[in-house]
Write a protein that holds these residues in place. Sequence first.
Motif, PDB file in Angstrom:
ATOM      1  N   PHE A 135      47.386 -36.918  16.728  1.00 42.54           N
ATOM      2  CA  PHE A 135      47.080 -38.284  17.151  1.00 42.54           C
ATOM      3  C   PHE A 135      45.920 -38.797  16.319  1.00 42.54           C
ATOM      4  CE2 PHE A 135      44.975 -35.284  19.985  1.00 42.54           C
ATOM      5  CZ  PHE A 135      43.647 -35.714  19.992  1.00 42.54           C
ATOM      6  N   LEU A 136      45.776 -40.103  16.259  1.00 42.88           N
ATOM      7  CA  LEU A 136      44.763 -40.707  15.410  1.00 42.88           C
ATOM      8  C   LEU A 136      43.418 -40.779  16.114  1.00 42.88           C
ATOM      9  CD1 LEU A 136      46.718 -43.748  13.880  1.00 42.88           C
ATOM     10  CD2 LEU A 136      46.442 -41.449  12.922  1.00 42.88           C
ATOM     11  N   SER A 137      42.356 -40.502  15.366  1.00 46.67           N
ATOM     12  CA  SER A 137      41.019 -40.765  15.873  1.00 46.67           C
ATOM     13  C   SER A 137      40.761 -42.262  15.748  1.00 46.67           C
ATOM     14  CB  SER A 137      39.980 -39.997  15.050  1.00 46.67           C
ATOM     15  OG  SER A 137      39.931 -40.514  13.716  1.00 46.67           O
ATOM     16  N   CYS A 138      39.715 -42.736  16.377  1.00 49.86           N
ATOM     17  CA  CYS A 138      39.391 -44.163  16.294  1.00 49.86           C
ATOM     18  C   CYS A 138      39.107 -44.584  14.846  1.00 49.86           C
ATOM     19  CB  CYS A 138      38.195 -44.489  17.187  1.00 49.86           C
ATOM     20  SG  CYS A 138      38.533 -44.310  18.956  1.00 49.86           S
ATOM     21  N   ASN A 139      38.436 -43.712  14.089  1.00 48.59           N
ATOM     22  CA  ASN A 139      38.135 -44.029  12.687  1.00 48.59           C
ATOM     23  C   ASN A 139      39.400 -44.084  11.845  1.00 48.59           C
ATOM     24  OD1 ASN A 139      35.373 -44.225  13.107  1.00 48.59           O
ATOM     25  ND2 ASN A 139      34.976 -42.077  12.605  1.00 48.59           N
ATOM     26  N   GLU A 140      40.321 -43.138  12.084  1.00 48.14           N
ATOM     27  CA  GLU A 140      41.587 -43.146  11.353  1.00 48.14           C
ATOM     28  C   GLU A 140      42.387 -44.394  11.664  1.00 48.14           C
ATOM     29  OE1 GLU A 140      42.796 -38.470  10.730  1.00 48.14           O
ATOM     30  OE2 GLU A 140      43.128 -39.382  12.702  1.00 48.14           O
ATOM     31  N   GLU A 141      42.394 -44.775  12.947  1.00 53.36           N
ATOM     32  CA  GLU A 141      43.116 -45.987  13.332  1.00 53.36           C
ATOM     33  C   GLU A 141      42.533 -47.205  12.623  1.00 53.36           C
ATOM     34  OE1 GLU A 141      43.115 -49.038  16.990  1.00 53.36           O
ATOM     35  OE2 GLU A 141      43.507 -46.953  17.591  1.00 53.36           O
ATOM     36  N   GLU A 142      41.218 -47.307  12.615  1.00 53.31           N
ATOM     37  CA  GLU A 142      40.563 -48.457  11.999  1.00 53.31           C
ATOM     38  C   GLU A 142      40.895 -48.561  10.508  1.00 53.31           C
ATOM     39  OE1 GLU A 142      36.034 -50.291  11.422  1.00 53.31           O
ATOM     40  OE2 GLU A 142      36.359 -48.481  12.614  1.00 53.31           O
ATOM     41  N   MET A 143      40.824 -47.448   9.798  1.00 51.62           N
ATOM     42  CA  MET A 143      41.108 -47.458   8.362  1.00 51.62           C
ATOM     43  C   MET A 143      42.581 -47.774   8.082  1.00 51.62           C
ATOM     44  SD  MET A 143      38.920 -44.325   6.655  1.00 51.62           S
ATOM     45  CE  MET A 143      39.865 -43.074   7.550  1.00 51.62           C
ATOM     46  N   LEU A 144      43.475 -47.106   8.822  1.00 50.89           N
ATOM     47  CA  LEU A 144      44.909 -47.287   8.602  1.00 50.89           C
ATOM     48  C   LEU A 144      45.349 -48.701   8.931  1.00 50.89           C
ATOM     49  CD1 LEU A 144      47.613 -46.005   7.837  1.00 50.89           C
ATOM     50  CD2 LEU A 144      47.839 -45.237  10.210  1.00 50.89           C
ATOM     51  N   PHE A 145      44.874 -49.220  10.066  1.00 51.41           N
ATOM     52  CA  PHE A 145      45.270 -50.564  10.475  1.00 51.41           C
ATOM     53  C   PHE A 145      44.745 -51.628   9.509  1.00 51.41           C
ATOM     54  CE2 PHE A 145      46.312 -50.030  15.288  1.00 51.41           C
ATOM     55  CZ  PHE A 145      47.182 -49.001  14.963  1.00 51.41           C
ATOM     56  N   ALA A 146      43.548 -51.407   8.959  1.00 48.29           N
ATOM     57  CA  ALA A 146      42.997 -52.351   7.987  1.00 48.29           C
ATOM     58  C   ALA A 146      43.873 -52.391   6.733  1.00 48.29           C
ATOM     59  CB  ALA A 146      41.569 -51.969   7.630  1.00 48.29           C
TER      60      ALA A 146
END
Length: 311
Positions: A135-146
């Motif tokens: 599952f994605l960490s919050c930092n991974e989500e932020e980078m990927l979604f950007a």
Amino acid sequence: MGAVNSSGSEWGLSRSRYSVTFGSEHLRLVSEYNLKELFAKYGDILWEPGTHKYNVTFFIGELDELLLGKRFSAFEQSLLDELIGKLRARGNSNATINRKMAALSKLLRKAHKMGDIHSLPEFRRQKERSGRIRFLSCNEEEMLFAAIRRRSEDAWRLSVFLVDTGCRLGEAIGLTWNDVGEGRASFWITKSARARSVPLTKRAQKVTDIPKDGHKGPFAMLRQAQYRVIWNEAKAEVGLSQDTQVVPHVLRHTCASRLVQGGIDLRRVQMWLGHQTLTMTMRYAHLATGDLDPCVGVLERCSKSGVTKRA
């Protein structure tokens, strides 16, 4: 025209199907089919169009190939065991075998009900190992979604919706405007064939509050293949290209993991995700570490008591 034999029985033969009449009783003998023929006959009835049906088509085609197109009027246990053995020899995991057997079982049960085959084997679920859930960490989500947003605003909106609702990609794209409103989303076309509704986070509400512009739903302008291309490009940009588990479905795992880690009980998580059984949801149970914290206090009270007595 049927022929009459010496005992007075009338036989009628048509292609692979034939019947026998004894006096006033009519006995229908089943035809022989292979798996591809049964799928052609019942596939559209049993599975709705979409990714799942695409996978099932591949599964049945592979199983038919392993059987060399063999026709049958009864699917014997030995035939099933032979298939499982061949799949395992190909390197299929037990989880993969279970998915393929689920499709086969559904098809054979329909054929049996319709009288096309007269015997079914016993399907036993193979024991699956509980692997690590990505599952994605919050930092991974932020980078990927950007990175996704730089490529497509619509794909970014869809990503936000997926991670905050935990729905499947096909469920989100299939939403109509009537399915979203008053802070909730209702999913009618689901893998389990069971409709469900979930409340929406503020940002999930925001990404669905857009002009209709002639589209059937908030994400109807996207196609699954199109979204996956954008996903893979963004994934490569942020350095996750080698992580084979970072696929769009990881957003569903991320949602479930966050719910469990946040203290939501597994029954509610099951309802939220639309799992048919609690067994599926139990894959996330190990993340509920907070549930075990009170155990430490109990054990420490006992150990402190023992130390005090010795002193």
